[in-house]
Design a protein around this motif. Structure first.
Motif, PDB file in Angstrom:
ATOM      1  N   ASN A 248       0.859  -1.176   0.000  1.00  0.00           N
ATOM      2  CA  ASN A 248       0.000   0.000   0.000  1.00  0.00           C
ATOM      3  C   ASN A 248       0.896   1.226   0.000  1.00  0.00           C
ATOM      4  O   ASN A 248       1.758   1.363   0.875  1.00  0.00           O
ATOM      5  CB  ASN A 248      -0.901  -0.013   1.241  1.00  0.00           C
ATOM      6  N   PRO A 249       0.724   2.141  -0.992  1.00  0.00           N
ATOM      7  CA  PRO A 249       1.616   3.305  -1.046  1.00  0.00           C
ATOM      8  C   PRO A 249       1.514   4.203   0.182  1.00  0.00           C
ATOM      9  O   PRO A 249       2.391   5.041   0.408  1.00  0.00           O
ATOM     10  CB  PRO A 249       1.149   4.041  -2.311  1.00  0.00           C
ATOM     11  N   LEU A 250       0.464   4.045   0.984  1.00  0.00           N
ATOM     12  CA  LEU A 250       0.301   4.859   2.185  1.00  0.00           C
ATOM     13  C   LEU A 250       0.951   4.228   3.418  1.00  0.00           C
ATOM     14  O   LEU A 250       0.992   4.841   4.482  1.00  0.00           O
ATOM     15  CB  LEU A 250      -1.186   5.097   2.462  1.00  0.00           C
ATOM     16  N   SER A 251       1.456   2.999   3.284  1.00  0.00           N
ATOM     17  CA  SER A 251       2.017   2.314   4.438  1.00  0.00           C
ATOM     18  C   SER A 251       3.341   2.955   4.857  1.00  0.00           C
ATOM     19  O   SER A 251       4.211   3.207   4.018  1.00  0.00           O
ATOM     20  CB  SER A 251       2.251   0.836   4.133  1.00  0.00           C
ATOM     21  N   PRO A 252       3.516   3.212   6.169  1.00  0.00           N
ATOM     22  CA  PRO A 252       4.802   3.745   6.631  1.00  0.00           C
ATOM     23  C   PRO A 252       5.860   2.674   6.844  1.00  0.00           C
ATOM     24  O   PRO A 252       7.019   2.990   7.101  1.00  0.00           O
ATOM     25  CB  PRO A 252       4.427   4.393   7.971  1.00  0.00           C
ATOM     26  N   LEU A 253       5.486   1.397   6.758  1.00  0.00           N
ATOM     27  CA  LEU A 253       6.460   0.324   6.927  1.00  0.00           C
ATOM     28  C   LEU A 253       7.389   0.264   5.721  1.00  0.00           C
ATOM     29  O   LEU A 253       6.928   0.174   4.584  1.00  0.00           O
ATOM     30  CB  LEU A 253       5.764  -1.028   7.089  1.00  0.00           C
ATOM     31  N   PRO A 254       8.701   0.310   5.936  1.00  0.00           N
ATOM     32  CA  PRO A 254       9.603   0.245   4.793  1.00  0.00           C
ATOM     33  C   PRO A 254       9.676  -1.163   4.218  1.00  0.00           C
ATOM     34  O   PRO A 254       9.618  -2.149   4.954  1.00  0.00           O
ATOM     35  CB  PRO A 254      10.950   0.647   5.393  1.00  0.00           C
ATOM     36  N   LYS A 255       9.787  -1.252   2.900  1.00  0.00           N
ATOM     37  CA  LYS A 255      10.070  -2.535   2.282  1.00  0.00           C
ATOM     38  C   LYS A 255      11.547  -2.856   2.479  1.00  0.00           C
ATOM     39  O   LYS A 255      12.370  -1.963   2.665  1.00  0.00           O
ATOM     40  CB  LYS A 255       9.756  -2.478   0.787  1.00  0.00           C
ATOM     41  N   ARG A 256      11.862  -4.148   2.433  1.00  0.00           N
ATOM     42  CA  ARG A 256      13.246  -4.552   2.658  1.00  0.00           C
ATOM     43  C   ARG A 256      14.162  -3.885   1.621  1.00  0.00           C
ATOM     44  O   ARG A 256      13.895  -3.893   0.425  1.00  0.00           O
ATOM     45  CB  ARG A 256      13.385  -6.071   2.574  1.00  0.00           C
ATOM     46  N   ASP A 708       6.063   9.741  -7.354  1.00  0.00           N
ATOM     47  CA  ASP A 708       4.617   9.566  -7.497  1.00  0.00           C
ATOM     48  C   ASP A 708       3.869  10.149  -6.308  1.00  0.00           C
ATOM     49  O   ASP A 708       4.329  10.076  -5.166  1.00  0.00           O
ATOM     50  CB  ASP A 708       4.260   8.085  -7.631  1.00  0.00           C
ATOM     51  N   HIS A 709       2.703  10.704  -6.591  1.00  0.00           N
ATOM     52  CA  HIS A 709       1.814  11.167  -5.529  1.00  0.00           C
ATOM     53  C   HIS A 709       1.252   9.929  -4.837  1.00  0.00           C
ATOM     54  O   HIS A 709       0.700   9.046  -5.489  1.00  0.00           O
ATOM     55  CB  HIS A 709       0.684  12.001  -6.125  1.00  0.00           C
ATOM     56  N   PRO A 710       1.399   9.805  -3.509  1.00  0.00           N
ATOM     57  CA  PRO A 710       0.992   8.554  -2.845  1.00  0.00           C
ATOM     58  C   PRO A 710      -0.494   8.266  -2.884  1.00  0.00           C
ATOM     59  O   PRO A 710      -0.901   7.141  -2.604  1.00  0.00           O
ATOM     60  CB  PRO A 710       1.469   8.758  -1.395  1.00  0.00           C
ATOM     61  N   VAL A 711      -1.330   9.249  -3.226  1.00  0.00           N
ATOM     62  CA  VAL A 711      -2.780   9.030  -3.294  1.00  0.00           C
ATOM     63  C   VAL A 711      -3.292   9.216  -4.718  1.00  0.00           C
ATOM     64  O   VAL A 711      -3.877   8.314  -5.316  1.00  0.00           O
ATOM     65  CB  VAL A 711      -3.528   9.984  -2.341  1.00  0.00           C
ATOM     66  N   LEU A 712      -3.023  10.386  -5.301  1.00  0.00           N
ATOM     67  CA  LEU A 712      -3.538  10.683  -6.644  1.00  0.00           C
ATOM     68  C   LEU A 712      -2.716  10.026  -7.740  1.00  0.00           C
ATOM     69  O   LEU A 712      -3.149   9.982  -8.890  1.00  0.00           O
ATOM     70  CB  LEU A 712      -3.556  12.197  -6.866  1.00  0.00           C
ATOM     71  N   GLY A 713      -1.556   9.504  -7.395  1.00  0.00           N
ATOM     72  CA  GLY A 713      -0.678   8.909  -8.399  1.00  0.00           C
ATOM     73  C   GLY A 713      -1.234   7.678  -9.060  1.00  0.00           C
ATOM     74  O   GLY A 713      -0.722   7.237 -10.094  1.00  0.00           O
ATOM     75  N   GLU A 714      -2.280   7.082  -8.483  1.00  0.00           N
ATOM     76  CA  GLU A 714      -2.891   5.887  -9.069  1.00  0.00           C
ATOM     77  C   GLU A 714      -4.178   6.203  -9.827  1.00  0.00           C
ATOM     78  O   GLU A 714      -4.792   5.311 -10.403  1.00  0.00           O
ATOM     79  CB  GLU A 714      -3.202   4.874  -7.962  1.00  0.00           C
ATOM     80  N   VAL A 715      -4.610   7.460  -9.830  1.00  0.00           N
ATOM     81  CA  VAL A 715      -5.874   7.841 -10.461  1.00  0.00           C
ATOM     82  C   VAL A 715      -5.667   7.996 -11.968  1.00  0.00           C
ATOM     83  O   VAL A 715      -4.773   8.746 -12.385  1.00  0.00           O
ATOM     84  CB  VAL A 715      -6.414   9.150  -9.865  1.00  0.00           C
ATOM     85  N   PRO A 716      -6.450   7.298 -12.810  1.00  0.00           N
ATOM     86  CA  PRO A 716      -6.294   7.430 -14.261  1.00  0.00           C
ATOM     87  C   PRO A 716      -6.383   8.896 -14.694  1.00  0.00           C
ATOM     88  O   PRO A 716      -7.131   9.682 -14.115  1.00  0.00           O
ATOM     89  CB  PRO A 716      -7.465   6.608 -14.816  1.00  0.00           C
TER      90      PRO A 716
END
Length: 821
Positions: A248-256, A708-716
């Motif tokens: 989820n782009p809003l997650s604060p957990l870092p990926k490895r 990328d915008h973490p919210v609007l970046g996925e909007v067509p």
């Protein structure tokens, strides 16, 4: 027929008119929230006029009669340009995203409520010194002044996103700023995931000796052996499944591999051509629009400070004053431990401690969810820390029945004085003062690189847990929480934190590499962020007798991969000059072309070259072939190439070449065969994505920076206006770091790197330079939304001057905040 045609024409014209009118209305409403930089505003909360001069790069220079009024001005400008970003950070740390986004963010809110960072921040407010407490109050008042202005003048809710999402903005509080600093701690620490992955990998491997191949220690003496995870918790299944939680782009957990990283280096006057100290810093964070960083200058009682701030916090976290420069790199200090807590079989509300069963500290917490019924959580704490949900990094796969997992973490300190330490740094005039000022800093732990006019130094700041020498796993695996030897025993003294003062050679630096070798429990960490970039840094620094601002910039932008130079001779040793002639268009011919290109390549990950793409695809395919049969579905968790693993395998360190044999096949494969097959895999993948003309490939086509915008970046459609994509050089292991995503279908997208760059020259401080990766504004209709992005991509900078007249000479606006009569 003519009548039908006329009506169809009128209908089409009407639809076009409606679409144009809708676009115009949306544009009008969105543009209402564009801030006005030229104005005089009467406000409450200041004691004298505050002047905000926006230079031609929209960097605010804030002048006032007192420091609290300066911090008021910083709060105001942050809210002008980054209000949506600030409110999203606050909602994230409060666990209140689902009030806006519904079910898609419930798992994030569950985690944040259980970590309880916001309540801890509220408790920490009272622990701050008087200067910081006043700054926090003044900053909050500045933010709230902007909110009042938006409401009074109907300024489009303050940000375009506010029209799309119903996200009411509550007044800013001092605790909000401390909470955002704690949230950064979560984003910058990867030890939680590393422990879980090590445990899952241990369960999958039949030969435990192979664990230190795929999860290797940094070079140097280290741990010889670890307990097998299954031996500590018998009965756990020895298999892995695919991760259930979607990214989820809003997650604060870092990926490895995408937790904190950075570069910083400094030169003493003896190694500087100008005779003054030099300091360079580029902290690495996940790319986004807007950038995590916001450039600002504050004129405080002790002098001006300028550099990178984080919207939501009243400080300059990295930058310089007239007398001192400071930079940050993630220290990778092991600040997190996981504890497996045994439940009382007769009462699941109790857990085992060294003194017997005790009740959890618990309380309810309600998560409000948009378009759904609220959820009531029971938050539980043990003596070791808060209990985590099993979905976090798939903790449930390593948790035995009748147990739960808690986390010990330095940031979970209700008396955290990190904000006071960061504020004290602003007024420090020397290296010694800065080191003393940060004594009470807790986290996220950082390596603080310092330069005053005569001296350079590095000090690791942050609380270091004191562990027992008899700890079961030495903090590298989740351990039994009821055993006294596994529990933390307070903190190590600040004086024991690594410190490097006035180095004899006149140069020091950090690329998240291993700092020093100490035996456990004084080791600092077993997991470091870099074993590769540091080798290139050493070569560049020692190649010159003296350095300049420009040579430091050249090092920041260096795209040469020491990893490629090391690995290619190993994996291609038996392939370069073997093989028979092959006709055009055959796989064999493609392999020969690829090898010929790589043989002449110097390892430069230049965006315009084909070799970096061939190399990157080859080593990625190679690691996949090496580990998939041993790790099964768990192999997908290793998204980035581990250079030390490949090196160990092809040098057969401690029998590591065993990875080359495919266990499920009857023949015994060797490493040369696996390398050849992996190269063929890579060339097939390249052909499907980019074509078969290898000489025409461009690394930059695959290695696009994804701001990328973490919210609007996925909007067509809208995503084309709010996202910034750029062809870039660099890679995972270059000083110009462009960490790749590792995610299909675009595994080489550049998602994590230097969102801020700064180089400071104390022979002529006003010749210092800095830049961020996007622009100052978070408003996608602003001309300052992406104006620095192209400068950043081209490796250019903007002036970092404390000259007030220079700022006024090309000002794009001057705001006066005057006390209300």
């Amino acid at each position: 027929m003519g009548l039908i045609f006329r009506w169809l024409l009128r209908l089409a014209a009407g639809l076009v008119f409606l679409v144009v009118a809708a676009i115009a209305l949306v544009y009008y409403l969105a543009s209402q929230s564009l801030p006005e930089y030229n104005q005089t505003l009467q406000v409450d909360g200041v004691t004298a006029p505050v002047e905000i001069v926006r230079d031609n790069n929209n960097v605010p220079h804030i002048f006032a009669a007192s420091d609290p009024d300066v911090f008021f001005g910083l709060g105001y400008v942050h809210a002008q340009d980054r209000l949506w970003q600030m409110t999203m950070l606050r909602r994230t740390v409060q666990g209140r995203l689902s009030e806006v986004f519904g079910q898609r963010t419930v798992s994030i809110d569950r985690l944040m409520r259980r970590l309880d960072l916001y309540r801890l921040a509220q408790q920490s407010v009272g622990a701050q010194d008087s200067y910081t407490a006043a700054a926090l109050r003044a900053y909050a008042a500045g933010v709230n002044t902007r909110l009042t202005e938006i409401n009074d003048k109907a300024l489009g809710r303050g940000a375009p996103e506010m029209f799309i999402f119903n996200a009411p903005v509550a007044p800013w509080q001092p605790a909000d700023s401390i909470a955002i600093l704690k949230l950064m701690g979560l984003q910058l620490s990867g030890h939680l995931e590393e422990e879980v992955l090590r445990a899952r990998t241990s369960l999958m491997l039949n030969d435990q000796a192979r664990l230190l191949d795929i999860l290797p220690d940094a070079p140097g003496p280290g741990v010889a052996a670890l307990p097998e995870y299954a031996s500590m918790f018998p009965g756990l299944p020895r298999y892995a499944t695919q991760r259930k939680e979607a990214d989820n782009p809003l997650s604060p957990l870092p990926k490895r591999g995408l937790a904190g990283a950075s570069n910083a280096w400094a030169a003493a006057p003896s190694r500087s051509a100008s005779g003054g100290t030099l300091l360079a810093n580029d902290p690495h964070l996940g790319f986004s629009t807007p950038s995590s960083w916001y450039l600002a200058r504050m004129e405080l009682a002790k002098g001006g400070v300028i550099g990178g701030s984080i919207p939501g916090m009243p400080t300059v976290l990295l930058g310089r004053s007239e007398r001192l420069g400071w930079g940050l790199t993630s220290s990778y200090m092991d600040d997190q431990d996981l504890f497996i807590e045994k439940l009382n079989p007769d009462n699941p509300e109790e857990y085992l401690t060294p003194d017997g069963y005790k009740s959890f500290e618990s309380r309810p917490s309600i998560i409000e969810i948009k378009d759904a019924a609220p959820i009531t959580l029971t938050l539980r704490w043990t003596e070791n820390g808060p209990v985590l949900p099993g979905t976090v990094y798939d903790l449930e796969t390593i948790t035995p029945p009748g147990h739960v997992v808690s986390i010990g973490w330095t940031v979970l300190d209700p008396q955290d004085r990190s904000m006071s330490a960061a504020m004290a740094l602003l007024g420090s005039g020397s290296v010694d003062e800065a080191i003393r000022a940060t004594e009470h800093y807790v986290g996220p732990s950082q390596n603080l690189t310092l330069a005053d006019r005569e001296t350079v130094a590095m000090k690791m700041v942050g609380a270091v847990p004191r562990r027992d020498a008899a700890h079961q796993s030495q903090g590298r695996l989740p351990s039994q929480g009821w055993r006294i030897e596994n529990r933390w025993q307070g903190r190590m003294p600040y004086a024991s934190n690594p410190e490097f003062l006035s180095p004899v050679g006149g140069l020091l630096g950090n690329t998240n590499n291993k700092l020093l070798e100490r035996p456990f429990p004084n080791h600092i960490s077993f997991v470091w962020g870099d074993t590769q970039r540091v080798t290139r840094w050493q070569r560049l620094m020692q190649s010159r007798e003296v350095h300049t601002r420009d040579s430091f910039i050249e090092a920041q932008l260096d795209p040469v991969s020491p990893t490629a130079r090391t690995l290619l001779p190993l994996i291609g040793a038996d392939l370069w000059f073997t093989g028979e002639a092959a006709p055009e268009g055959t796989p064999e011919r493609q392999r020969q072309i690829a090898l010929a290109l790589l043989a002449e390549w110097n390892g430069e990950m230049n965006e315009h070259l084909p070799e970096p793409l061939i190399y990157a695809a080859w080593v990625r395919a190679l690691q996949k072939r090496l580990i998939t049969d041993e790790l099964g579905p768990l192999a997908s968790e290793f998204k980035h190439v581990e250079p030390l693993f490949i090196e160990r395998v092809f040098k057969d360190v401690d029998g590591a070449s065993a990875w080359c044999d495919i266990q499920q096949s009857a023949p015994q494969e060797d490493c040369t065969e696996i390398a050849r097959l992996a190269l063929d895999d890579a060339l097939v993948w390249i052909a499907e994505r980019y074509g078969t003309a290898l000489e025409s490939l461009r690394w930059g086509d695959a290695h696009q920076a994804t701001h990328d915008h973490p919210v609007l970046g996925e909007v067509p459609v809208l995503r084309y206006f709010v996202n910034i994509r750029q062809s870039t050089s660099g890679g995972d292991n270059t000083l110009q770091r462009g960490r790749t995503s590792g995610e299909d279908p675009d595994p080489f997208q550049n998602v994590h790197g230097a969102a801020y760059r700064g180089v400071y020259d104390f022979a002529d401080p006003d010749s210092s330079v800095f830049v961020i990766s996007t622009g100052q504004s978070g408003h996608f209709l602003s001309r300052y939304y992406d104006d620095q992005a192209q400068l950043w991509r081209r490796g250019e900078y903007i002036p970092m001057s404390l000259d007030s007249e220079l700022a006024r000479a090309a000002a794009v606006g001057i705001t006066q905040l005057v006390p209300r009569p």
